[in-house]
Design an enzyme around this catalytic site. Structure first.
Site, mmCIF file in Angstrom:
data_model
loop_
_atom_site.group_PDB
_atom_site.id
_atom_site.type_symbol
_atom_site.label_atom_id
_atom_site.label_comp_id
_atom_site.label_asym_id
_atom_site.label_seq_id
_atom_site.Cartn_x
_atom_site.Cartn_y
_atom_site.Cartn_z
ATOM 1 N N LYS A 85 2.215 -6.156 -14.492
ATOM 2 C CA LYS A 85 3.101 -7.180 -15.053
ATOM 3 C C LYS A 85 2.364 -8.514 -15.142
ATOM 4 O O LYS A 85 2.403 -9.193 -16.157
ATOM 5 C CB LYS A 85 4.340 -7.289 -14.154
ATOM 6 C CG LYS A 85 5.386 -8.215 -14.694
ATOM 7 C CD LYS A 85 6.592 -8.253 -13.771
ATOM 8 C CE LYS A 85 7.408 -9.489 -14.086
ATOM 9 N NZ LYS A 85 8.435 -9.756 -13.094
ATOM 10 N N HIS A 134 8.896 19.706 11.653
ATOM 11 C CA HIS A 134 7.823 20.171 12.546
ATOM 12 C C HIS A 134 6.947 19.012 12.977
ATOM 13 O O HIS A 134 5.820 19.216 13.426
ATOM 14 C CB HIS A 134 7.026 21.277 11.849
ATOM 15 C CG HIS A 134 7.908 22.448 11.516
ATOM 16 N ND1 HIS A 134 8.191 23.444 12.420
ATOM 17 C CD2 HIS A 134 8.635 22.725 10.409
ATOM 18 C CE1 HIS A 134 9.035 24.299 11.869
ATOM 19 N NE2 HIS A 134 9.314 23.883 10.654
ATOM 20 N N GLY A 173 8.791 -6.105 -10.643
ATOM 21 C CA GLY A 173 7.839 -4.989 -10.609
ATOM 22 C C GLY A 173 8.439 -3.723 -10.026
ATOM 23 O O GLY A 173 8.313 -2.625 -10.596
ATOM 24 N N ARG A 174 9.144 -3.835 -8.901
ATOM 25 C CA ARG A 174 9.665 -2.626 -8.236
ATOM 26 C C ARG A 174 10.898 -2.062 -8.940
ATOM 27 O O ARG A 174 11.456 -1.061 -8.499
ATOM 28 C CB ARG A 174 9.934 -2.908 -6.757
ATOM 29 C CG ARG A 174 10.827 -4.111 -6.480
ATOM 30 C CD ARG A 174 10.807 -4.508 -5.006
ATOM 31 N NE ARG A 174 11.540 -5.741 -4.749
ATOM 32 C CZ ARG A 174 11.030 -6.959 -4.867
ATOM 33 N NH1 ARG A 174 9.779 -7.113 -5.266
ATOM 34 N NH2 ARG A 174 11.749 -8.028 -4.588
ATOM 35 N N LYS A 220 -2.981 -11.844 0.102
ATOM 36 C CA LYS A 220 -3.831 -11.861 -1.100
ATOM 37 C C LYS A 220 -4.797 -13.031 -1.033
ATOM 38 O O LYS A 220 -5.983 -12.895 -1.342
ATOM 39 C CB LYS A 220 -2.961 -12.017 -2.353
ATOM 40 C CG LYS A 220 -2.155 -10.800 -2.734
ATOM 41 C CD LYS A 220 -1.471 -11.035 -4.074
ATOM 42 C CE LYS A 220 -0.429 -9.979 -4.351
ATOM 43 N NZ LYS A 220 0.401 -10.254 -5.515
ATOM 44 N N GLU A 263 10.297 -4.608 0.272
ATOM 45 C CA GLU A 263 9.848 -5.790 -0.468
ATOM 46 C C GLU A 263 11.062 -6.604 -0.918
ATOM 47 O O GLU A 263 10.991 -7.822 -1.025
ATOM 48 C CB GLU A 263 8.994 -5.372 -1.679
ATOM 49 C CG GLU A 263 8.181 -6.523 -2.262
ATOM 50 C CD GLU A 263 7.122 -6.078 -3.270
ATOM 51 O OE1 GLU A 263 5.933 -6.353 -3.053
ATOM 52 O OE2 GLU A 263 7.493 -5.456 -4.277
ATOM 53 N N GLU A 282 -6.443 -5.148 -7.393
ATOM 54 C CA GLU A 282 -6.696 -3.700 -7.388
ATOM 55 C C GLU A 282 -6.751 -3.151 -8.813
ATOM 56 O O GLU A 282 -7.648 -2.391 -9.169
ATOM 57 C CB GLU A 282 -5.580 -2.967 -6.619
ATOM 58 C CG GLU A 282 -5.553 -3.219 -5.124
ATOM 59 C CD GLU A 282 -4.752 -4.454 -4.728
ATOM 60 O OE1 GLU A 282 -4.493 -5.324 -5.607
ATOM 61 O OE2 GLU A 282 -4.395 -4.556 -3.545
HETATM 62 O O1 F6P Z 1 1.773 -7.686 -4.371
HETATM 63 C C1 F6P Z 1 3.042 -7.282 -4.631
HETATM 64 C C2 F6P Z 1 3.281 -7.081 -6.094
HETATM 65 O O2 F6P Z 1 3.421 -8.307 -6.725
HETATM 66 C C3 F6P Z 1 4.513 -6.214 -6.326
HETATM 67 O O3 F6P Z 1 5.682 -6.899 -6.244
HETATM 68 C C4 F6P Z 1 4.198 -5.632 -7.657
HETATM 69 O O4 F6P Z 1 4.983 -4.511 -7.906
HETATM 70 C C5 F6P Z 1 2.729 -5.323 -7.495
HETATM 71 O O5 F6P Z 1 2.232 -6.382 -6.722
HETATM 72 C C6 F6P Z 1 1.953 -5.168 -8.771
HETATM 73 O O6 F6P Z 1 1.992 -6.323 -9.549
HETATM 74 P P1 F6P Z 1 1.503 -6.324 -11.045
HETATM 75 O O7 F6P Z 1 2.351 -5.374 -11.815
HETATM 76 O O8 F6P Z 1 1.688 -7.735 -11.506
HETATM 77 O O9 F6P Z 1 0.060 -5.915 -11.068
#
Ligand code: F6P
Length: 548
Positions: A204, A382, A265-266, A510, A351, A210
């Site tokens: 987003k 188990h 995002g979530r 971060k 979150e 990452e």
């Molecule tokens: O670090 C948390 C977060 O901002 C989440 O809320 C989000 O889903 C995720 O990182 C990924 O963010 P993006 O879609 O902006 O890469």
């Protein structure tokens, strides 16, 4: 410092405390004996789901108090405000309109129109890839799709793609890469043919470390494996609200699918973030997932609170968290294909509701979001179920079961279902000392053995659980399950008077992560860092001189 107390918020607080003192030790089994209609009274049906919450430490009087609390919190008004698109995400001044993403009826709002346009574009993409019209740089068709994203840009689509395995169209294989650990993308690329691979860069913000690092690696891997620079456009698609940043990264404008700041995002798997889902199961099934969620939205909006599945799910968790001292909840889907649901719900719940100030920034003196964990049944039986049955913590459980399976091994499905029901029963009934002793006596154990072993065999019981029952796991029922949990989370946020839609708590890590990476790059470790951090960074630099 000023703090908010539940007693200041709701007039029901003292009565709920009194109810907790009484119900804590009241056998749930006894409540079933006193009310032969209890299961029916405490079961709700909506959007293809049946929600049985009768095996809880709850009675009609307490439920009434909880419903009164929801009225005092103006839950109904809060639902209307969310659906109307008011800026309920107050710290970011944004509306929260993931429900608009699955709205299936005609609508003239600006949001619905952009959603419809995006869905059309997604349908075109799915048709082109499935129909063999989308070709790689060498003119070959696409066989593998790799979603690069993390958090909300990974967990939702990853969970749904796994959950809907029986509905995969078989046109392409869909893979996911999230971790900045290069091992993940490295391992995956070993099995891929670059000429037939399509990468989806899902972010987003288009600024997540990452995702950017993995995308750069994917880009390099393509170039090193025969793709010319001008062929990259055929292998990269982006889903982002930052079109300019995606273009700067080198993604062709026509390959960028929009997101909007009114979708968190979530909560975004219903948007273009769902492209991997649509590519795995086809557009019709993606739309069926959306319509299942829309049915749950309608139920959440229209059903009275006492017949409202997400509202009752939220009220029960409020009851346990704030009156019965629980701090975790287990999600136990007895469905192999739902194995990623607990991880998905971890982000959704933790979150969203892992907050300690109210919407107005005032500290709370009560517990908010709880720790969500779990795995698919029967695997958990188990391992950690021991603690559920005999540990010292009270842990409410959500069991999720299906009446019918997608595979032909009916007898295995029988055992799966039987174990699920038996676990919920065993948690409630437990086993007392006398029963254990009698059993050992019948087995011919000596008196001394019986005395020694009896305490170990006691199961205290009276441990609460819900049972979410689906006829079958389908795109529609899955959509309804996900939407039910989304609305449960909102219900809790409203009761706790917190903002469930921001996530400021992820920022500090971060920032410090960037500082540590800079220290490694420059080998300049700040002297005012603690000695533990300094030593760890020094050891990494000494081990990897080529990275500095
Ligand atoms: O670090 C948390 C977060 O901002 C989440 O809320 C989000 O889903 C995720 O990182 C990924 O963010 P993006 O879609 O902006 O890469």
């Amino acid at each position: 410092m000023q703090t908010k107390k539940l007693a200041d918020l709701y007039t029901t607080h003292q009565s709920l405390q009194d109810a907790a003192a009484k119900l804590r030790h009241q056998p749930i089994q006894g409540m079933f004996k006193d009310d032969s209609n209890r299961a029916a009274r405490f079961t709700l049906n909506a959007a293809g789901l049946s929600f049985d919450y009768s095996k809880n430490l709850i009675d009609a009087a307490t439920l009434k108090l909880l419903l009164e609390t929801a009225e005092q919190a103006d839950l109904k008004g809060a639902i209307r405000r969310m659906m109307r698109g008011e800026a309920i995400n107050n710290t970011e001044d944004r509306p929260v309109l993931h429900t608009a993403l699955r709205h299936v009826e005609e609508s003239k709002t600006e949001q619905h129109q952009v959603v419809q346009e995006t869905l059309k574009k997604m349908a075109g993409l799915v048709e082109a890839v499935h129909g063999g019209k989308w070709l790689g740089h060498g003119g070959e068709t696409i066989t593998d799709v790799v979603n690069i994203g993390i958090g909300g840009s990974d967990l939702g689509p990853r969970m749904v793609v796994k959950a809907l395995t029986p509905f995969h169209s078989g046109h392409v294989k869909v893979h996911f890469v999230a971790n900045v650990d290069g091992a993940e993308i490295h391992d995956l690329c070993q099995a891929l043919n670059p000429a037939r691979t399509l990468f989806l860069v899902a972010s987003k913000s288009f600024s997540t470390l990452e995702t950017l690092e993995n995308s750069l690696t994917a880009r390099r891997w393509m170039l090193e494996n025969g793709c010319p620079e001008n062929g990259l456009a055929k292998h990269f698609i982006a889903m982002s609200s930052k079109v300019d940043k995606a273009m700067e990264f080198g993604i062709a404008e026509e390959n960028i699918y929009p997101l909007w700041d009114w979708v968190g995002g979530r909560y975004s798997l219903w948007s273009a973030i769902g492209i991997p889902i649509a590519l795995a199961v086809g557009m019709d099934n993606f739309n069926a997932l959306r319509s299942g969620a829309a049915a749950m939205d309608k139920h959440f909006t229209e059903a009275p609170l006492e017949r409202n599945i997400p509202a009752i799910m939220g009220l029960l968790m409020y009851w346990y968290s704030n009156y019965l001292g629980t701090s975790t909840q287990a999600i136990l889907p007895y469905a192999y294909h739902l194995q990623l649901l607990p991880a998905y719900l971890q982000q959704l719940e933790m979150e969203s509701n892992g907050k300690s100030v109210t919407r107005d920034g005032i500290g709370v003196d009560y517990q908010t979001g709880s720790i969500v964990w779990g795995t698919e049944g029967t695997n958990g039986q188990h391992s950690f179920h021991q603690l559920l049955h005999q540990g010292t913590s009270l842990i409410p459980v959500d069991f999720i079961a299906t009446l019918a399976a997608h595979h032909p091994y009916g007898h295995q499905h029988k055992f799966l279902f039987a174990n699920c029901v038996a676990q919920s029963q065993a948690l409630m009934t437990g086993r007392d000392r006398e029963t254990s002793e009698a059993e050992m006596r019948a087995q011919g154990k000596s008196d001394s053995d019986i005395v020694a072993l009896a305490p170990h065999k006691v199961h205290p019981g009276n441990r609460p659980s819900n049972m979410l029952l689906l006829d079958k796991l389908s795109p529609e029922t899955l959509g309804a399950v996900i939407a039910a949990y989304e609305h449960k989370v909102y219900t809790l946020g409203v009761l706790w008077q917190i903002n469930s839609f921001d996530q400021w708590g992820v920022e500090l890590g971060k920032i410090l992560g960037t500082h540590v990476a800079n220290a490694i790059d420059t080998t300049d470790i700040p002297g005012d860092w603690d000695s533990s951090t300094q030593t760890l960074v020094r050891r990494f630099i000494d081990n990897n001189p080529e990275l500095s």
